[in-house]
Design a protein around this motif. Sequence first.
Motif, PDB file in Angstrom:
ATOM      1  N   LEU A   1       0.827  -1.206   0.000  1.00  0.00           N
ATOM      2  CA  LEU A   1       0.000   0.000   0.000  1.00  0.00           C
ATOM      3  C   LEU A   1       0.864   1.260   0.000  1.00  0.00           C
ATOM      4  CD1 LEU A   1      -2.792  -1.100   2.506  1.00  0.00           C
ATOM      5  CD2 LEU A   1      -2.970  -0.902   0.007  1.00  0.00           C
ATOM      6  N   LEU A   2       1.992   1.197   0.694  1.00  0.00           N
ATOM      7  CA  LEU A   2       2.920   2.323   0.684  1.00  0.00           C
ATOM      8  C   LEU A   2       3.486   2.553  -0.720  1.00  0.00           C
ATOM      9  CD1 LEU A   2       5.222   2.342   3.848  1.00  0.00           C
ATOM     10  CD2 LEU A   2       3.869   4.225   2.919  1.00  0.00           C
ATOM     11  N   ARG A   3       3.856   1.471  -1.388  1.00  0.00           N
ATOM     12  CA  ARG A   3       4.363   1.581  -2.762  1.00  0.00           C
ATOM     13  C   ARG A   3       3.337   2.266  -3.660  1.00  0.00           C
ATOM     14  NH1 ARG A   3       5.479  -4.107  -2.857  1.00  0.00           N
ATOM     15  NH2 ARG A   3       7.560  -4.558  -2.063  1.00  0.00           N
ATOM     16  N   GLU A   4       2.096   1.808  -3.543  1.00  0.00           N
ATOM     17  CA  GLU A   4       1.039   2.369  -4.386  1.00  0.00           C
ATOM     18  C   GLU A   4       0.841   3.852  -4.103  1.00  0.00           C
ATOM     19  OE1 GLU A   4      -2.343  -0.065  -3.582  1.00  0.00           O
ATOM     20  OE2 GLU A   4      -1.516  -1.843  -4.593  1.00  0.00           O
ATOM     21  N   ARG A   5       0.863   4.209  -2.817  1.00  0.00           N
ATOM     22  CA  ARG A   5       0.668   5.618  -2.457  1.00  0.00           C
ATOM     23  C   ARG A   5       1.840   6.480  -2.898  1.00  0.00           C
ATOM     24  NH1 ARG A   5       1.752   9.972  -1.376  1.00  0.00           N
ATOM     25  NH2 ARG A   5       0.948  11.367   0.264  1.00  0.00           N
ATOM     26  N   LEU A   6       3.059   5.959  -2.801  1.00  0.00           N
ATOM     27  CA  LEU A   6       4.257   6.726  -3.153  1.00  0.00           C
ATOM     28  C   LEU A   6       4.622   6.613  -4.625  1.00  0.00           C
ATOM     29  CD1 LEU A   6       6.428   5.793  -0.043  1.00  0.00           C
ATOM     30  CD2 LEU A   6       5.424   8.038  -0.523  1.00  0.00           C
ATOM     31  N   GLY A   7       3.958   5.721  -5.350  1.00  0.00           N
ATOM     32  CA  GLY A   7       4.278   5.527  -6.759  1.00  0.00           C
ATOM     33  C   GLY A   7       5.630   4.879  -6.979  1.00  0.00           C
ATOM     34  N   MET A   8       5.989   3.967  -6.093  1.00  0.00           N
ATOM     35  CA  MET A   8       7.289   3.290  -6.183  1.00  0.00           C
ATOM     36  C   MET A   8       7.107   1.830  -6.580  1.00  0.00           C
ATOM     37  SD  MET A   8       9.300   4.716  -2.813  1.00  0.00           S
ATOM     38  CE  MET A   8       9.648   6.470  -2.601  1.00  0.00           C
ATOM     39  N   SER A   9       8.131   1.262  -7.173  1.00  0.00           N
ATOM     40  CA  SER A   9       8.107  -0.152  -7.550  1.00  0.00           C
ATOM     41  C   SER A   9       8.725  -0.977  -6.436  1.00  0.00           C
ATOM     42  CB  SER A   9       8.911  -0.367  -8.836  1.00  0.00           C
ATOM     43  OG  SER A   9      10.297  -0.179  -8.583  1.00  0.00           O
ATOM     44  N   ASP A  10       8.643  -2.320  -6.570  1.00  0.00           N
ATOM     45  CA  ASP A  10       9.257  -3.182  -5.577  1.00  0.00           C
ATOM     46  C   ASP A  10      10.777  -3.176  -5.677  1.00  0.00           C
ATOM     47  OD1 ASP A  10       9.506  -4.533  -7.947  1.00  0.00           O
ATOM     48  OD2 ASP A  10       8.528  -6.365  -7.270  1.00  0.00           O
ATOM     49  N   LYS A  11      11.304  -2.544  -6.716  1.00  0.00           N
ATOM     50  CA  LYS A  11      12.747  -2.380  -6.846  1.00  0.00           C
ATOM     51  C   LYS A  11      13.230  -1.179  -6.044  1.00  0.00           C
ATOM     52  CE  LYS A  11      12.902  -5.713  -9.899  1.00  0.00           C
ATOM     53  NZ  LYS A  11      13.468  -7.034  -9.514  1.00  0.00           N
ATOM     54  N   LYS A  12      12.300  -0.284  -5.709  1.00  0.00           N
ATOM     55  CA  LYS A  12      12.635   0.933  -4.967  1.00  0.00           C
ATOM     56  C   LYS A  12      12.313   0.789  -3.485  1.00  0.00           C
ATOM     57  CE  LYS A  12      13.493   5.479  -4.633  1.00  0.00           C
ATOM     58  NZ  LYS A  12      14.734   6.161  -5.007  1.00  0.00           N
ATOM     59  N   LEU A  13      11.192   0.121  -3.182  1.00  0.00           N
ATOM     60  CA  LEU A  13      10.747  -0.037  -1.794  1.00  0.00           C
ATOM     61  C   LEU A  13      10.473  -1.511  -1.531  1.00  0.00           C
ATOM     62  CD1 LEU A  13       9.785   1.174   0.943  1.00  0.00           C
ATOM     63  CD2 LEU A  13       7.526   1.470  -0.103  1.00  0.00           C
ATOM     64  N   MET A  14      11.251  -2.128  -0.635  1.00  0.00           N
ATOM     65  CA  MET A  14      11.106  -3.552  -0.384  1.00  0.00           C
ATOM     66  C   MET A  14      10.965  -3.845   1.099  1.00  0.00           C
ATOM     67  SD  MET A  14      14.969  -5.131  -0.915  1.00  0.00           S
ATOM     68  CE  MET A  14      14.440  -6.768  -0.381  1.00  0.00           C
ATOM     69  N   THR A  15      10.379  -4.991   1.417  1.00  0.00           N
ATOM     70  CA  THR A  15      10.160  -5.426   2.795  1.00  0.00           C
ATOM     71  C   THR A  15      11.335  -6.267   3.286  1.00  0.00           C
ATOM     72  OG1 THR A  15       7.759  -5.456   2.551  1.00  0.00           O
ATOM     73  CG2 THR A  15       8.681  -6.819   4.299  1.00  0.00           C
ATOM     74  N   THR A  16      11.803  -5.969   4.508  1.00  0.00           N
ATOM     75  CA  THR A  16      12.819  -6.790   5.169  1.00  0.00           C
ATOM     76  C   THR A  16      12.442  -6.944   6.638  1.00  0.00           C
ATOM     77  OG1 THR A  16      14.216  -4.865   5.687  1.00  0.00           O
ATOM     78  CG2 THR A  16      14.669  -6.026   3.609  1.00  0.00           C
ATOM     79  N   PHE A  17      13.155  -7.858   7.328  1.00  0.00           N
ATOM     80  CA  PHE A  17      12.839  -8.144   8.730  1.00  0.00           C
ATOM     81  C   PHE A  17      14.110  -8.121   9.575  1.00  0.00           C
ATOM     82  CE2 PHE A  17       9.505 -10.006   6.162  1.00  0.00           C
ATOM     83  CZ  PHE A  17       8.357  -9.561   6.820  1.00  0.00           C
ATOM     84  N   GLN A  18      14.004  -7.536  10.743  1.00  0.00           N
ATOM     85  CA  GLN A  18      15.159  -7.314  11.616  1.00  0.00           C
ATOM     86  C   GLN A  18      14.975  -7.985  12.972  1.00  0.00           C
ATOM     87  OE1 GLN A  18      14.022  -2.892  11.854  1.00  0.00           O
ATOM     88  NE2 GLN A  18      14.829  -3.287  13.928  1.00  0.00           N
ATOM     89  N   SER A  19      15.994  -7.820  13.833  1.00  0.00           N
ATOM     90  CA  SER A  19      15.944  -8.158  15.260  1.00  0.00           C
ATOM     91  C   SER A  19      15.750  -9.637  15.552  1.00  0.00           C
ATOM     92  CB  SER A  19      14.823  -7.358  15.950  1.00  0.00           C
ATOM     93  OG  SER A  19      14.921  -5.994  15.681  1.00  0.00           O
ATOM     94  N   ARG A  20      16.328 -10.514  14.759  1.00  0.00           N
ATOM     95  CA  ARG A  20      16.182 -11.939  15.042  1.00  0.00           C
ATOM     96  C   ARG A  20      17.004 -12.319  16.264  1.00  0.00           C
ATOM     97  NH1 ARG A  20      19.377 -11.178  10.690  1.00  0.00           N
ATOM     98  NH2 ARG A  20      21.368 -12.301  10.521  1.00  0.00           N
ATOM     99  N   PHE A  21      16.567 -13.386  16.905  1.00  0.00           N
ATOM    100  CA  PHE A  21      17.166 -13.824  18.162  1.00  0.00           C
ATOM    101  C   PHE A  21      17.207 -15.343  18.175  1.00  0.00           C
ATOM    102  CE2 PHE A  21      16.317 -15.326  22.548  1.00  0.00           C
ATOM    103  CZ  PHE A  21      17.449 -14.833  23.189  1.00  0.00           C
ATOM    104  N   GLY A  22      18.336 -15.917  18.522  1.00  0.00           N
ATOM    105  CA  GLY A  22      18.450 -17.373  18.577  1.00  0.00           C
ATOM    106  C   GLY A  22      18.891 -17.965  17.246  1.00  0.00           C
ATOM    107  N   ALA A  23      18.898 -19.299  17.190  1.00  0.00           N
ATOM    108  CA  ALA A  23      19.463 -19.999  16.041  1.00  0.00           C
ATOM    109  C   ALA A  23      18.452 -20.353  14.964  1.00  0.00           C
ATOM    110  CB  ALA A  23      20.155 -21.278  16.520  1.00  0.00           C
TER     111      ALA A  23
END
Length: 354
Positions: free
Chosen positions: A247-269
Amino acid sequence: MNLTTTIDEKSAKAPGPFPNGHPSVLKRKVGVLLVNLGTPDGTDKKSMWRYLREFLSDPRVIEMPKVLWYPILYGIVLNTRPKKSGENYKKIWNTERDESPLRTYTRAQAEKLSEALRDLPDVVVDWGMRYGSPSTESAVNKLIAQGCDRIVMFPLYPQFSATTTATASDQLFRALMKIRAMPSVRTVPAYYDEPVYIEALARSIEQHLASLDFEPEMILASYHGIPKPYFERGDPYHCHCVKTTRLLRERLGMSDKKLMTTFQSRFGAQEWLQPYTDKTVERLAKEGVKSIAIVNPGFSSDCIETLEEIAGENAEIFHHAGGKNFSHIPCLNDSAEGMAVIEAITRRELMGWV
């Protein structure tokens, strides 16, 4: 014949008259309780140990049998992690108030929401934490002491996860279990795709990018991760995060090459949701990307994970791997955009009660 009887609403709700000797009754009010994750009371080892013990003992956070997890928690984690975590908190600590930024921002959000709702005199706003202080229980008791017989609990997590939203609700109802005259309760649903939230995020991103002296080649929308097995067991968090970014991409007019999802703060193995933010930052730099920005749509307020992990650690990773320009886009916090989200959703959830 019309048998319908019209009853004046105020008369129907009138509490009196009471018999002689009846204890005084407070005017009925509606409480709004903002709840965030939590924070240690200090950066010292004792404060960090106490906070981490409460956090990492939560079965919603660590879905492992206690017989297996507690020897690890008490034998290894709580003997090594408090010191390291305390050092990280020191980097972002609000020394003026002697508290974490999360506590500062959550208090400010509650104060500003109270001011915004001044046209509703029977609404009382307070705030609490799932872990640490002020506790959810103490906040509930304060609201009840002011005459609140109904409470709207607002978990400040845009995307739902059992590890955040659900455990905040658990803690609320634990507090209510101790109360004989228990108030009625509503819990605010996740708002990951609410138009007012997407618009606020988009505006904050646009304003921040306009202030930079460089244009990011890539923007990462970094969310706090959860273990992959939690997602496979039905936690909707990943889906909510992906939709927020879309939804952010659509609102900002960006492609998935410009705005992508990632995940942080992992813990453990074990494996967590991917792609990992730190690995993506390093990869982009090594591939020749010189300028990036990171936004944290899953956090309502800046905290240790955004200020130290993203603005600090990930900036270092990017520069060390060959990147040049790095910028962290602040969370909505208590900004005008952020408060517009909290106020709009609160007013909607109060409908029928005020």
